[in-house]
Design an enzyme around this catalytic site. Structure first.
Site, PDB file in Angstrom:
ATOM      1  N   ASP A  30       0.859  -1.181   0.000  1.00 26.17           N
ATOM      2  CA  ASP A  30       0.000   0.000   0.000  1.00 26.17           C
ATOM      3  C   ASP A  30       0.896   1.232   0.000  1.00 26.17           C
ATOM      4  O   ASP A  30       1.937   1.258   0.673  1.00 26.17           O
ATOM      5  CB  ASP A  30      -0.921   0.025   1.218  1.00 26.17           C
ATOM      6  CG  ASP A  30      -1.923   1.172   1.147  1.00 26.17           C
ATOM      7  OD1 ASP A  30      -2.954   1.001   0.475  1.00 26.17           O
ATOM      8  OD2 ASP A  30      -1.651   2.248   1.741  1.00 26.17           O
ATOM      9  N   GLU A  32       1.065   5.607   0.193  1.00 26.75           N
ATOM     10  CA  GLU A  32       0.454   6.922   0.412  1.00 26.75           C
ATOM     11  C   GLU A  32       1.179   7.891  -0.502  1.00 26.75           C
ATOM     12  O   GLU A  32       2.411   7.811  -0.666  1.00 26.75           O
ATOM     13  CB  GLU A  32       0.569   7.351   1.875  1.00 26.75           C
ATOM     14  CG  GLU A  32      -0.096   6.393   2.864  1.00 26.75           C
ATOM     15  CD  GLU A  32      -1.570   6.159   2.589  1.00 26.75           C
ATOM     16  OE1 GLU A  32      -2.225   7.076   2.065  1.00 26.75           O
ATOM     17  OE2 GLU A  32      -2.069   5.057   2.894  1.00 26.75           O
ATOM     18  N   HIS A 170      -5.548   4.955   6.282  1.00 26.21           N
ATOM     19  CA  HIS A 170      -4.799   5.749   5.308  1.00 26.21           C
ATOM     20  C   HIS A 170      -3.324   5.889   5.682  1.00 26.21           C
ATOM     21  O   HIS A 170      -2.685   6.865   5.305  1.00 26.21           O
ATOM     22  CB  HIS A 170      -5.428   7.132   5.117  1.00 26.21           C
ATOM     23  CG  HIS A 170      -6.793   7.074   4.483  1.00 26.21           C
ATOM     24  ND1 HIS A 170      -6.989   6.732   3.171  1.00 26.21           N
ATOM     25  CD2 HIS A 170      -8.028   7.305   5.016  1.00 26.21           C
ATOM     26  CE1 HIS A 170      -8.289   6.754   2.902  1.00 26.21           C
ATOM     27  NE2 HIS A 170      -8.934   7.112   4.002  1.00 26.21           N
ATOM     28  N   ASP A 175      -2.840  -0.138   6.348  1.00 32.55           N
ATOM     29  CA  ASP A 175      -3.721  -0.527   5.244  1.00 32.55           C
ATOM     30  C   ASP A 175      -3.249  -1.829   4.601  1.00 32.55           C
ATOM     31  O   ASP A 175      -4.063  -2.666   4.186  1.00 32.55           O
ATOM     32  CB  ASP A 175      -3.778   0.584   4.198  1.00 32.55           C
ATOM     33  CG  ASP A 175      -4.577   1.788   4.673  1.00 32.55           C
ATOM     34  OD1 ASP A 175      -5.010   1.785   5.839  1.00 32.55           O
ATOM     35  OD2 ASP A 175      -4.760   2.734   3.883  1.00 32.55           O
TER      36      ASP A 175
END
Length: 505
Positions: A30, A32, A170, A175
């Site tokens: 994941d 960001e 988030h 995540d």
């Protein structure tokens, strides 16, 4: 030309079975980022490596994006400019991540987003993309879960559904951990559907059913050669007796690869899904040239009329214009050429094209358009076309048989040798329509003439070929010479002559 017997379902080999999911390593990742646009970049990477249902490693780091993080993103992720100020740069993060994910399957929720950023980062650093297999839990969830189970496939929704111990927030690693639990829950569901290998899983995410993939062994012994293939099935006839039926006929330059594609996501035609489900075997015929394969394909389609072939490939659906033999001949559209001495013009692939060519002839010659059978002894009443000068009106005795025959001879000439009679007759009318700016009518008239010319060109070629008792044609190709023997427009033999070889038919 060699033919192989029907390839029925076989016991899969270890190569066919593929990589079992229990022994496959997955890296759930994941990211960001500073946004979703082309100028956005990564601010955090989180990944979990799992195998056999167990976590075997984790990877997490903030990334200095060398740019300001938008306020909305800071609020959403909690990652601020101050937090990434001393973090490693992206070129320092990507190589160790690739090493962490080596020989694994990448998994992400909405994988196109995360994998897209990773590929772009590799390209910016001139690093080759390793070509990881990719599983998207969004697509997998859509194929497994019903709407009454989950209202949507958002990560938070799926994490609650599968009771993940950590709720997504988030942040990349959290995540990724939540996605791990979602992945395990989805793998358990697809296992009940017969998905047990990585290859099964990848095909399942692309919409390939396990039943369809299970039949891939039909292609096991198919040769990697050019030729024609037939999907067949043992189905009951009207009397309930099982008989072999041909479901579909096709051709390919590589039979093995083409037949294999029917059991993968590469084949997207809905009717083919049904055809593969019914099929019980595949028969192949190796051909030496592309022309031999094309001709054999059409002959097999004509012989078996397979239910899953396109309608346009059926030769019996061709149309012909026929100039009849009777006291006062007329034009008729027919489906076959008979040995009756009449003049046949065509073929046309569609009835509409034949009708357009017929209208072009009517524009040029006042031949009758009615379908009644006429004779000099039995006269009838005239019609509107006769009053308009569009027909010689032999039905009411306006012309004799001899006078009408002169027009028929002109039509016959236009159909067989000289098209100028059809093309020149409507010239004045066409010029008049254009002068009056009646362009739609002029366009329709031009379309009729074009349809006639196309059919005439095709008919001349076919006629010349059909009149030749025997023709031997050779064509140079990369691997030798293709040789074909054609008699009266029918292919009777084909051969491939490689350098130093004697051609074998």
């Amino acid at each position: 030309m060699t033919t192989s017997p029907t390839q029925h379902l076989l016991q899969p080999s270890f190569d066919d079975l593929g990589r079992h999911l229990a022994t496959t390593a997955f890296v759930v990742v994941d990211l960001e980022t500073t946004g979703a646009g082309p100028d956005a970049t990564i601010t955090e990477v989180g990944a979990v490596r799992v195998q056999g249902g167990e976590v075997v490693g984790e990877f997490q780091t903030l990334v200095n994006p060398n740019t300001h993080i938008p306020p909305l993103i800071q609020v959403l992720t909690g990652i601020t400019d101050a937090m990434v100020a001393d973090a490693p740069r992206l070129d320092q993060v990507v190589p160790p991540f690739l090493e962490f994910a080596r020989d694994a399957v990448l998994v992400a929720h909405n994988a196109g987003f995360d994998v897209g950023f990773l590929k772009r980062a590799c390209a910016a650093q001139e690093l080759p993309w390793p070509g990881f297999p990719v599983v998207d839990t969004v697509g997998l969830a859509r194929g497994v879960l019903l709407r009454d189970e989950v209202p949507n496939v958002k990560l938070a929704t799926l994490a609650r559904h599968f009771r993940a111990p950590e709720a997504p927030n988030h942040r990349a690693l959290t995540d990724a951990r939540a996605t791990v639990h979602v992945l395990h829950g989805l793998l358990e569901r697809v296992g009940n559907l017969g998905v047990h290998t990585l290859e099964d899983l990848l095909e399942f995410t692309r919409g390939v059913s396990p039943e369809r993939r299970a039949k891939r062994t039909m292609a096991a012994d198919v040769p990697a050669s050019p030729g024609v293939y037939q999907f067949v099935a043992d189905l009951p006839d009207r009397d309930g007796v099982l008989r072999r039926q041909v479901l579909y006929v096709g051709k390919s330059v590589n039979l093995r690869n083409r037949v294999r594609s029917y059991f993968t996501a590469a084949e997207k035609r809905p009717r083919m899904e049904e055809m593969v489900r019914i099929a019980t075997g595949v028969e192949t015929t190796v051909c030496r040239t592309d022309l031999e394969a094309e001709v054999l394909e059409l002959r097999l389609i004509a012989a078996h009329a397979p239910r899953y072939n396109r309608r346009s490939k059926f030769p019996e659906r061709q149309q012909w214009l026929k100039l009849t033999i009777e006291a006062f001949p007329r034009l008729s559209i027919v489906r076959a050429v008979a040995d009756d001495g009449a003049v046949y013009f065509g073929p046309f692939s569609r009835r509409a094209a034949a009708e357009q060519a017929m209208l072009a002839i009517y524009e040029a010659f006042p031949i009758r358009q009615c379908t009644s059978r006429l004779s000099e002894r039995r006269l009838g009443t005239g019609c509107a076309l006769g009053e308009l000068g569009k027909c010689l009106a032999p039905c009411d005795g306006s012309v004799t048989r001899t006078e009408y025959a002169e027009v028929v001879d002109a039509v016959r000439t236009s159909l067989t040798t000289d098209v100028r009679g059809v093309l020149e007759a409507p010239r004045k009318r066409l010029e008049s329509l254009i002068a009056q700016q009646r362009f739609e009518e002029a366009g329709r008239l031009t379309g009729r003439l074009e349809s006639f010319v196309r059919a005439s060109t095709r008919a001349r070629r076919i006629g010349a070929l059909a009149s030749c008792p025997e023709m031997v044609a050779a064509r140079r190709v990369d691997h030798g010479w293709e040789i074909h023997v054609v008699r009266h427009a029918r292919l009777v033999a084909a051969a491939l002559a490689r350098p130093g070889e004697v051609p074998q038919s």
